[in-house]
Design a protein around this motif. Structure first.
Motif, PDB file in Angstrom:
ATOM      1  N   HIS A 151      27.851 109.820 -86.592  1.00 10.91           N
ATOM      2  CA  HIS A 151      28.773 108.902 -87.113  1.00 10.91           C
ATOM      3  C   HIS A 151      28.507 108.392 -88.565  1.00 10.91           C
ATOM      4  O   HIS A 151      29.440 107.906 -89.330  1.00 10.91           O
ATOM      5  N   LEU A 152      27.514 108.987 -89.074  1.00 14.15           N
ATOM      6  CA  LEU A 152      26.857 108.897 -90.375  1.00 14.15           C
ATOM      7  C   LEU A 152      26.300 109.774 -90.883  1.00 14.15           C
ATOM      8  O   LEU A 152      24.909 109.806 -91.112  1.00 14.15           O
ATOM      9  N   PRO A 153      26.640 111.030 -90.814  1.00 16.16           N
ATOM     10  CA  PRO A 153      26.043 112.476 -91.252  1.00 16.16           C
ATOM     11  C   PRO A 153      25.308 112.210 -92.691  1.00 16.16           C
ATOM     12  O   PRO A 153      26.178 111.565 -93.415  1.00 16.16           O
ATOM     13  N   TRP A 154      24.290 112.747 -93.062  1.00 16.77           N
ATOM     14  CA  TRP A 154      23.498 112.426 -94.375  1.00 16.77           C
ATOM     15  C   TRP A 154      24.489 112.977 -95.471  1.00 16.77           C
ATOM     16  O   TRP A 154      24.326 112.202 -96.452  1.00 16.77           O
ATOM     17  N   GLU A 155      24.940 113.965 -95.527  1.00 18.16           N
ATOM     18  CA  GLU A 155      25.905 114.258 -96.718  1.00 18.16           C
ATOM     19  C   GLU A 155      27.143 113.270 -96.992  1.00 18.16           C
ATOM     20  O   GLU A 155      27.477 113.044 -98.157  1.00 18.16           O
ATOM     21  N   ARG A 156      27.557 112.444 -95.952  1.00 18.17           N
ATOM     22  CA  ARG A 156      28.434 111.464 -96.050  1.00 18.17           C
ATOM     23  C   ARG A 156      27.889 110.222 -96.668  1.00 18.17           C
ATOM     24  O   ARG A 156      28.389 109.458 -97.510  1.00 18.17           O
ATOM     25  N   VAL A 157      26.396 109.984 -96.310  1.00 15.56           N
ATOM     26  CA  VAL A 157      25.704 108.727 -96.751  1.00 15.56           C
ATOM     27  C   VAL A 157      25.793 108.900 -98.494  1.00 15.56           C
ATOM     28  O   VAL A 157      25.989 108.237 -99.097  1.00 15.56           O
ATOM     29  N   SER A 170      13.541  91.941 -76.432  1.00 12.73           N
ATOM     30  CA  SER A 170      12.300  91.295 -76.815  1.00 12.73           C
ATOM     31  C   SER A 170      12.096  91.525 -78.379  1.00 12.73           C
ATOM     32  O   SER A 170      12.876  92.335 -78.983  1.00 12.73           O
ATOM     33  N   TYR A 171      11.170  90.870 -78.996  1.00 15.93           N
ATOM     34  CA  TYR A 171      11.065  91.111 -80.536  1.00 15.93           C
ATOM     35  C   TYR A 171      10.744  92.392 -80.869  1.00 15.93           C
ATOM     36  O   TYR A 171      10.983  93.109 -81.693  1.00 15.93           O
ATOM     37  N   LYS A 172       9.983  93.042 -80.073  1.00 16.19           N
ATOM     38  CA  LYS A 172       9.322  94.362 -80.154  1.00 16.19           C
ATOM     39  C   LYS A 172      10.505  95.336 -80.004  1.00 16.19           C
ATOM     40  O   LYS A 172      10.587  96.235 -80.978  1.00 16.19           O
ATOM     41  N   ASP A 173      11.448  95.050 -79.058  1.00 21.48           N
ATOM     42  CA  ASP A 173      12.672  95.847 -79.093  1.00 21.48           C
ATOM     43  C   ASP A 173      13.736  95.701 -80.370  1.00 21.48           C
ATOM     44  O   ASP A 173      13.912  96.766 -80.877  1.00 21.48           O
ATOM     45  N   ILE A 174      13.589  94.763 -80.941  1.00 30.14           N
ATOM     46  CA  ILE A 174      14.018  94.427 -82.074  1.00 30.14           C
ATOM     47  C   ILE A 174      13.585  95.193 -83.488  1.00 30.14           C
ATOM     48  O   ILE A 174      14.178  95.782 -84.242  1.00 30.14           O
ATOM     49  N   ALA A 175      12.049  95.296 -83.432  1.00 28.16           N
ATOM     50  CA  ALA A 175      11.366  95.718 -84.288  1.00 28.16           C
ATOM     51  C   ALA A 175      11.755  97.274 -84.312  1.00 28.16           C
ATOM     52  O   ALA A 175      11.719  97.954 -85.416  1.00 28.16           O
ATOM     53  N   VAL A 176      11.724  97.812 -83.203  1.00 24.85           N
ATOM     54  CA  VAL A 176      12.085  99.495 -83.023  1.00 24.85           C
ATOM     55  C   VAL A 176      13.432  99.667 -83.576  1.00 24.85           C
ATOM     56  O   VAL A 176      13.622 100.414 -84.276  1.00 24.85           O
ATOM     57  N   PHE A 177      14.444  98.899 -83.007  1.00 23.52           N
ATOM     58  CA  PHE A 177      15.535  99.221 -83.589  1.00 23.52           C
ATOM     59  C   PHE A 177      15.773  99.198 -85.160  1.00 23.52           C
ATOM     60  O   PHE A 177      16.530  99.868 -85.734  1.00 23.52           O
ATOM     61  N   MET A 178      15.421  98.186 -85.537  1.00 26.13           N
ATOM     62  CA  MET A 178      15.456  97.779 -87.238  1.00 26.13           C
ATOM     63  C   MET A 178      14.745  98.923 -87.872  1.00 26.13           C
ATOM     64  O   MET A 178      15.013  99.427 -88.748  1.00 26.13           O
ATOM     65  N   GLU A 179      13.356  99.320 -87.457  1.00 27.51           N
ATOM     66  CA  GLU A 179      12.768 100.360 -87.862  1.00 27.51           C
ATOM     67  C   GLU A 179      13.453 101.650 -87.885  1.00 27.51           C
ATOM     68  O   GLU A 179      13.447 102.486 -88.843  1.00 27.51           O
ATOM     69  N   THR A 180      14.162 101.874 -86.909  1.00 25.77           N
ATOM     70  CA  THR A 180      14.892 103.257 -86.708  1.00 25.77           C
ATOM     71  C   THR A 180      15.968 103.230 -87.614  1.00 25.77           C
ATOM     72  O   THR A 180      16.219 104.232 -88.191  1.00 25.77           O
ATOM     73  N   LEU A 181      16.956 102.019 -87.709  1.00 23.11           N
ATOM     74  CA  LEU A 181      17.809 101.875 -88.720  1.00 23.11           C
ATOM     75  C   LEU A 181      17.386 102.154 -90.112  1.00 23.11           C
ATOM     76  O   LEU A 181      17.938 102.927 -90.919  1.00 23.11           O
ATOM     77  N   GLY A 182      16.226 101.627 -90.463  1.00 18.67           N
ATOM     78  CA  GLY A 182      15.712 101.740 -91.760  1.00 18.67           C
ATOM     79  C   GLY A 182      15.368 103.267 -92.076  1.00 18.67           C
ATOM     80  O   GLY A 182      15.290 103.864 -93.221  1.00 18.67           O
ATOM     81  N   TYR A 183      14.699 103.752 -91.068  1.00 11.29           N
ATOM     82  CA  TYR A 183      14.211 105.244 -90.936  1.00 11.29           C
ATOM     83  C   TYR A 183      15.327 106.021 -91.247  1.00 11.29           C
ATOM     84  O   TYR A 183      15.546 106.979 -92.042  1.00 11.29           O
ATOM     85  N   TYR A 184      16.566 105.936 -90.671  1.00 11.60           N
ATOM     86  CA  TYR A 184      17.794 106.703 -90.843  1.00 11.60           C
ATOM     87  C   TYR A 184      18.403 106.321 -92.200  1.00 11.60           C
ATOM     88  O   TYR A 184      18.594 107.394 -93.111  1.00 11.60           O
ATOM     89  N   TYR A 185      18.864 105.286 -92.600  1.00 12.94           N
ATOM     90  CA  TYR A 185      19.395 104.750 -93.775  1.00 12.94           C
ATOM     91  C   TYR A 185      19.313 103.465 -93.878  1.00 12.94           C
ATOM     92  O   TYR A 185      19.818 102.722 -93.257  1.00 12.94           O
ATOM     93  N   THR A 186      18.918 102.968 -94.907  1.00 12.15           N
ATOM     94  CA  THR A 186      18.619 101.444 -95.297  1.00 12.15           C
ATOM     95  C   THR A 186      19.986 100.695 -95.167  1.00 12.15           C
ATOM     96  O   THR A 186      20.036  99.515 -94.906  1.00 12.15           O
ATOM     97  N   GLY A 187      20.938 101.218 -95.665  1.00  8.46           N
ATOM     98  CA  GLY A 187      22.392 100.749 -95.849  1.00  8.46           C
ATOM     99  C   GLY A 187      22.888 100.084 -94.457  1.00  8.46           C
ATOM    100  O   GLY A 187      23.381  99.116 -94.311  1.00  8.46           O
ATOM    101  N   ILE A 188      22.805 101.228 -93.712  1.00  8.31           N
ATOM    102  CA  ILE A 188      23.343 100.716 -92.289  1.00  8.31           C
ATOM    103  C   ILE A 188      22.497  99.696 -91.732  1.00  8.31           C
ATOM    104  O   ILE A 188      22.746  98.894 -91.163  1.00  8.31           O
ATOM    105  N   ALA A 189      21.242  99.658 -91.679  1.00  4.37           N
ATOM    106  CA  ALA A 189      20.214  98.647 -91.630  1.00  4.37           C
ATOM    107  C   ALA A 189      20.510  97.193 -92.127  1.00  4.37           C
ATOM    108  O   ALA A 189      20.460  96.256 -91.319  1.00  4.37           O
TER     109      ALA A 189
END
Length: 384
Positions: free
Chosen positions: A27-33, A70-89
């Motif tokens: 839904h957010l391929p890198w060329e579109r970013v 859990s907060y660790k679940d949230i950390a994993v989720f936010m880390e993953t979003l930041g890893y893919y693209y900080t804008g969606i995070a």
């Protein structure tokens, strides 16, 4: 090959990480970013896909339609979003944590039941309207006023640097209900952005262009008195109570971005030929990449330390400030070194490193400057 070591994550957390990355790749391929960054376009499709898949429920308790994660679940989720693209995070964080968590924690029962399930479903977006032209770090010095008039509050003033206000359905506005007081004079009011007298003006920012900042103007904005929540004059205390999760989320995004940048620079170094061999074979480049890896992993560890403490029910005043500093400053350092590894290519808009560099620079400024974070740490050390 990703440099992120997922050992220590549960099978469910690993599955979530892979699921989020797969969803975003579709839904957010890198060329579109890159096109969206240039057009300053909010990633609506990816945001809606995350909501439809249920991921926005990770922040909230089950009784409000969330996962009770859990907060660790949230950390994993936010880390993953930041890893893919900080804008969606940043788009997710602005609604779900910065603004939405105030409603979830301090809103009236009716407000919680109305707003939070809509956040989880992706039906509404929120923005936190706190900073003002003359008061950035000095929140208690805000001037935007909310004056009681029978069954309403009338709001006048302006806000600036309000992330994602241009796509928000509601503003969680921090206002002065007692002009004579400082910390005890500020309150929180929910303001629908379509209310007469609300004007939102987009600002052209250096980075994070898809989730950019805005100016917000309140001109005799009238909202029901029931829209004030968390208690009149209680906003400062409530803001302080929400900072642990906010700073952990910011730190997690930056930690994930460190790994993205490091992988991008590594892959470039493997392909770039100089003096008859890939530059990744030169020790000077290897050491730069090793330094980037050290900073990425150190940042990541600071995030999970905060998550561990929060899951244990402990206060994280000092640890959250440390994580925010370490992660955001390491993020920018990684981007700076990455630009040097790419050389002229790093300075060119034809490559993504320039975007990583721009997007990383806001970290030490936003969410409470790193100078303020150091003040907090000094106070915790009984130095002030």
């Amino acid at each position: 090959m990703s440099l992120i070591n997922t050992h220590g994550l549960t099978d469910e957390q690993k599955m979530m990480r892979e699921g989020v990355l797969d969803l975003l790749s579709r839904h957010l391929p890198w060329e579109r970013v890159r096109k969206m960054d240039e057009a300053r376009e909010f990633p609506h499709e990816a945001y809606n896909a995350l909501a439809e898949a249920g991921y926005l429920g990770i922040f909230y308790p089950e009784e409000l339609g969330g996962m009770g994660a859990s907060y660790k679940d949230i950390a994993v989720f936010m880390e993953t979003l930041g890893y893919y693209y900080t804008g969606i995070a940043q788009g997710v964080t602005t609604t779900a944590i910065y603004a939405g968590m105030h409603v979830a924690k301090f809103g009236t029962p009716e407000m919680k039941q109305d707003i939070v399930p809509k956040i989880v479903a992706g039906k509404v977006k929120l923005a936190l309207a706190m900073s003002e032209p003359g008061t950035g770090s000095d929140v208690a010095g805000i001037k935007t006023s909310a004056v009681r008039d029978r069954d309403d509050y009338v709001i006048n003033g302006s806000k600036v640097w309000i992330t994602c206000a241009h796509v928000a359905d509601y503003l969680v506005a921090i206002v002065k209900t007692d002009k004579q007081a400082r910390h005890n004079g500020i309150s929180t009011i929910l303001v629908p952005t379509n209310t007469p007298g609300v004007t939102i003006r987009p600002l052209s920012m250096l980075g994070r262009r898809t989730t950019h900042a805005n100016e917000v103007f309140f001109d005799n904005v009238r909202v029901p008195a029931s829209n004030l929540f968390g208690g009149e004059g209680q906003a400062w205390k409530n803001i302080m109570a929400a900072l642990g999760l906010e700073r952990m989320g910011l730190a997690a995004i930056s930690a994930g971005h460190c790994f993205k940048i490091t992988e991008y620079a590594r892959d470039y170094a493997r392909e770039r030929i100089q003096f008859g061999q890939p530059i990744s074979q030169f020790q000077v480049i290897q050491h730069k990449l090793a330094d980037m890896m050290i900073m990425a992993e150190t940042a990541r560890q600071s995030v999970y330390r905060v998550a561990e403490l929060l899951d244990g029910g402990h206060k994280v005043v000092q640890e959250a400030s440390i994580a925010k500093i370490v992660c955001t400053e390491n993020n920018f350092k990684c981007a700076d070194i990455g630009m040097q590894i790419l050389g002229g290519a790093g300075y060119s808009n034809e490559y993504d490193m320039q975007m990583f560099f721009r997007d990383s620079r806001v970290g030490p400024i936003g969410g409470g400057t790193n100078e303020i974070q150091r003040n907090i740490i000094a106070k915790q050390m009984d130095l002030a």
